[in-house]
Structure formats: C-alpha cells, structure tokens
Design a protein around this motif. Sequence first.
Motif, short mmCIF file in Angstrom:
data_model
loop_
_atom_site.label_atom_id
_atom_site.label_comp_id
_atom_site.label_asym_id
_atom_site.label_seq_id
_atom_site.Cartn_x
_atom_site.Cartn_y
_atom_site.Cartn_z
N GLN A 85 -2.85 -1.82 -1.16
CA GLN A 85 -2.44 -1.63 -0.18
C GLN A 85 -2.87 -3.26 0.02
O GLN A 85 -1.71 -4.05 0.50
CB GLN A 85 -3.17 -1.17 0.40
N ALA A 86 -3.80 -3.62 -0.39
CA ALA A 86 -4.32 -5.22 -0.39
C ALA A 86 -2.89 -6.56 -0.86
O ALA A 86 -2.90 -7.57 -0.72
CB ALA A 86 -5.65 -5.70 -0.48
N VAL A 87 -2.41 -5.89 -2.38
CA VAL A 87 -1.88 -6.84 -3.02
C VAL A 87 -0.19 -6.98 -2.39
O VAL A 87 -0.65 -7.61 -2.15
CB VAL A 87 -1.32 -6.19 -4.47
N GLU A 88 -0.07 -5.72 -1.89
CA GLU A 88 1.28 -5.77 -1.11
C GLU A 88 0.93 -6.88 0.59
O GLU A 88 2.42 -7.21 0.82
CB GLU A 88 1.80 -4.68 -0.54
N THR A 109 -6.62 0.19 0.25
CA THR A 109 -7.60 0.03 -1.56
C THR A 109 -6.68 -1.04 -2.13
O THR A 109 -5.56 -1.54 -1.20
CB THR A 109 -6.28 1.23 -1.61
N TYR A 110 -6.50 -1.10 -3.22
CA TYR A 110 -6.15 -2.37 -4.26
C TYR A 110 -4.80 -2.77 -3.96
O TYR A 110 -4.53 -3.96 -3.44
CB TYR A 110 -7.09 -2.32 -5.38
#
Length: 116
Positions: A6-9, A3-4
Amino acid sequence: MRTYDQAVEHLKEAIQEHESIIAFKKAEQKMQSYPELEHLAHKMKAYQQDAVLFKKIDKKQAQNLADEKASKLEAELTGLPIVQDYRAKMQDASDLIQYVTKTLEDKINKELANGK
C-alpha cells in the motif's frame, strides 16, 4: 497501519501526480507527435555506431565522415526548442526520482543501523 504494498502504491501515485512528472509526460507526448524527430535520432545513433565500427577496423576516413554526420544531426536535434524543453523536463523528473530514491535509501539505512 499500511502494508508495504500500500505504501509503494501511495508513493507511485504521489510521484505520478507531481508537477515535474506531469510536465515531462506532456513533453514526451509532444515529442512523440513528431515521428521525424525519432527518425533523426535513430539516424544519428546509426552514424555513431558506424563510427565506432570504422574505428575498430581502422578506417579513419570513414570514421571521421560518420562522426561528422552524427555530430551534424546531434546539433540539429539539440537545437530544436521541442528537444530542449523535453530534456529540461526529463531532467526535472529525473531529479525528483533521484531525490525520492536517495531519501528512501537513507531512511532504510538508518533503520537498519538502528536495528529496526
């Protein structure tokens, strides 16, 4: 698929583990262990603000004196090896962040242009 969020993290973690960020954090901690440097920096900023104020009220001699004091403190601070190291490491970290931001921006703009 990630998810967005998760990608940011994942990106945040990768950035925090990058050698330039780690080096900057170490330099920052080193700087913070010398409170007198922060005091000098605040003093320099105060003289700079005084100079601006004196200029506004047309007090040329006071402005020149404040400018001179600020310049002396700035030269003293920028000449210190710890400050030079901090600035170099800060620039490296900033370059990394700018690279990541530009890459993301370019990719997003490309996807928007392609209708994704």
